[in-house]
Design a protein around this motif. Structure first.
Motif, PDB file in Angstrom:
ATOM      1  N   UNK A 100     -28.285 -36.775 -34.446  1.00 54.62           N
ATOM      2  CA  UNK A 100     -28.039 -37.666 -33.211  1.00 54.62           C
ATOM      3  C   UNK A 100     -28.276 -36.781 -31.995  1.00 54.62           C
ATOM      4  N   UNK A 101     -28.691 -37.378 -30.836  1.00 59.01           N
ATOM      5  CA  UNK A 101     -28.983 -36.567 -29.825  1.00 59.01           C
ATOM      6  C   UNK A 101     -27.880 -36.134 -28.885  1.00 59.01           C
ATOM      7  N   UNK A 102     -26.890 -35.529 -29.629  1.00 60.31           N
ATOM      8  CA  UNK A 102     -25.734 -34.936 -28.710  1.00 60.31           C
ATOM      9  C   UNK A 102     -25.258 -33.456 -28.999  1.00 60.31           C
ATOM     10  N   UNK A 103     -24.795 -32.989 -27.837  1.00 58.94           N
ATOM     11  CA  UNK A 103     -24.294 -31.608 -28.372  1.00 58.94           C
ATOM     12  C   UNK A 103     -22.674 -31.775 -27.967  1.00 58.94           C
ATOM     13  N   UNK A 104     -21.856 -31.344 -28.988  1.00 57.99           N
ATOM     14  CA  UNK A 104     -20.604 -31.550 -29.308  1.00 57.99           C
ATOM     15  C   UNK A 104     -19.646 -30.643 -29.058  1.00 57.99           C
ATOM     16  N   UNK A 105     -20.012 -29.503 -29.766  1.00 59.27           N
ATOM     17  CA  UNK A 105     -19.320 -28.222 -29.582  1.00 59.27           C
ATOM     18  C   UNK A 105     -18.095 -28.602 -30.230  1.00 59.27           C
ATOM     19  N   UNK A 106     -16.936 -27.739 -30.050  1.00 59.71           N
ATOM     20  CA  UNK A 106     -15.386 -28.158 -30.530  1.00 59.71           C
ATOM     21  C   UNK A 106     -15.312 -27.372 -31.964  1.00 59.71           C
ATOM     22  N   UNK A 107     -14.371 -28.251 -32.613  1.00 54.55           N
ATOM     23  CA  UNK A 107     -13.886 -27.677 -34.176  1.00 54.55           C
ATOM     24  C   UNK A 107     -14.588 -28.505 -35.120  1.00 54.55           C
ATOM     25  N   UNK A 108     -15.314 -29.767 -34.724  1.00 52.89           N
ATOM     26  CA  UNK A 108     -15.542 -30.442 -35.952  1.00 52.89           C
ATOM     27  C   UNK A 108     -16.295 -29.917 -37.131  1.00 52.89           C
ATOM     28  N   UNK A 109     -16.130 -30.383 -38.324  1.00 52.66           N
ATOM     29  CA  UNK A 109     -16.587 -29.810 -39.311  1.00 52.66           C
ATOM     30  C   UNK A 109     -18.242 -30.129 -39.760  1.00 52.66           C
ATOM     31  N   UNK A 110     -18.594 -30.007 -40.847  1.00 47.50           N
ATOM     32  CA  UNK A 110     -19.930 -30.154 -41.396  1.00 47.50           C
ATOM     33  C   UNK A 110     -20.073 -31.353 -42.473  1.00 47.50           C
ATOM     34  N   UNK A 111     -21.102 -31.425 -42.827  1.00 46.90           N
ATOM     35  CA  UNK A 111     -21.367 -32.668 -43.579  1.00 46.90           C
ATOM     36  C   UNK A 111     -20.888 -32.524 -44.862  1.00 46.90           C
TER      37      UNK A 111
END
Length: 258
Positions: free
Chosen positions: A209-220
């Protein structure tokens, strides 16, 4: 439907019709069970915004996500993901009903929920109570009898596939036994990682998806596993989104292109 172009393979590049998209995302017409995993990720690798994947989704992503469910016998999801994302049973609208008639599928795909602890699956969860067909709960004997009974009382079909934890091979064999051989796995990362580590995933359908999110979100994918080699099947694009399909080939030798 937003315009979606195929860019790989290049011999059929260009805008795709609905029929062409259905042909790309349809499951092979044979008797072998196949598990296709669907994920959306930001450009920097995040799989969630504010705890859910909805903030990353784009119209093209939703198009292929619908295809995965519309053409499946079963939607496979971890209990934590089902709860966090507010899953309920699948309710076919006109689009899904038409597709399922044309592909000679049952009227409604079955939802199968995996939980090894039961902690994130309340008996009142919509994925158990708001359904047209009973949800299959794939769990283990370590989950207290009383909780399993409450799931059954809520209308779920509770199946033990392990003692201290869920045996994913046994879980997949149970789906196969029921004739649910087109399986659309909706995550989460721990379930996907476990299935991949067990060699049970046939295809990864990944939206970038065309977004930069950063933060602590995990991976797939999460968990312990050896790297797997993927083979690119197709790449689509629309609305600045990349829609990729990979076939899982087997163990990878890192640093090698062979």
């Amino acid at each position: 439907m937003s315009t979606i172009d195929q860019i790989y393979p290049p011999d059929v590049a260009g805008p795709l019709t609905t029929a062409a998209l259905e042909a790309l995302y349809a499951y092979p017409d044979d008797d072998r069970i196949r598990i296709c995993a669907n994920f959306v990720s930001s450009a920097d690798g995040a799989v969630a915004v504010a705890g859910t994947s909805a903030g990353l989704s784009t119209p093209p992503d939703r198009t292929v996500l619908h295809l995965g469910t519309d053409l499946a016998d079963a939607v496979l999801v971890a209990a934590g993901t089902a709860t966090a994302e507010g899953f309920s049973g699948v309710r076919p609208g006109e689009r899904m009903a038409d597709r399922r008639r044309r592909f000679a599928l049952a009227e409604v795909p079955v939802t199968a929920v995996v939980t090894g602890s039961g902690r994130s699956l309340a008996p009142t969860a919509p994925v158990l109570t708001d359904t047209l067909v009973p949800t299959v709960v794939l769990t283990c004997a370590a989950v207290p009898d009383g909780l399993r009974s409450r799931w059954s009382d809520a209308g779920a079909d509770v199946v033990l596939v392990g003692d201290g934890s869920v045996d994913l091979h046994a879980a997949v064999a149970e789906l196969d036994r029921r004739g649910l051989r087109r399986v659309n796995c909706m995550g989460g990362p721990e379930l996907f990682g476990g299935l991949a580590a067990a060699g049970l995933v046939d295809e990864l359908r990944l939206t970038l998806a065309p977004f930069l999110v950063s933060g602590g979100a995990g991976r797939i994918a999460r968990g312990a596993m050896d790297p797997s080699r993927l083979e690119l099947i197709s790449v689509l694009t629309g609305d600045d989104t990349l829609l990729m399909r990979y076939r899982v080939r087997g163990p990878a030798i890192l640093g090698s292109s062979h």
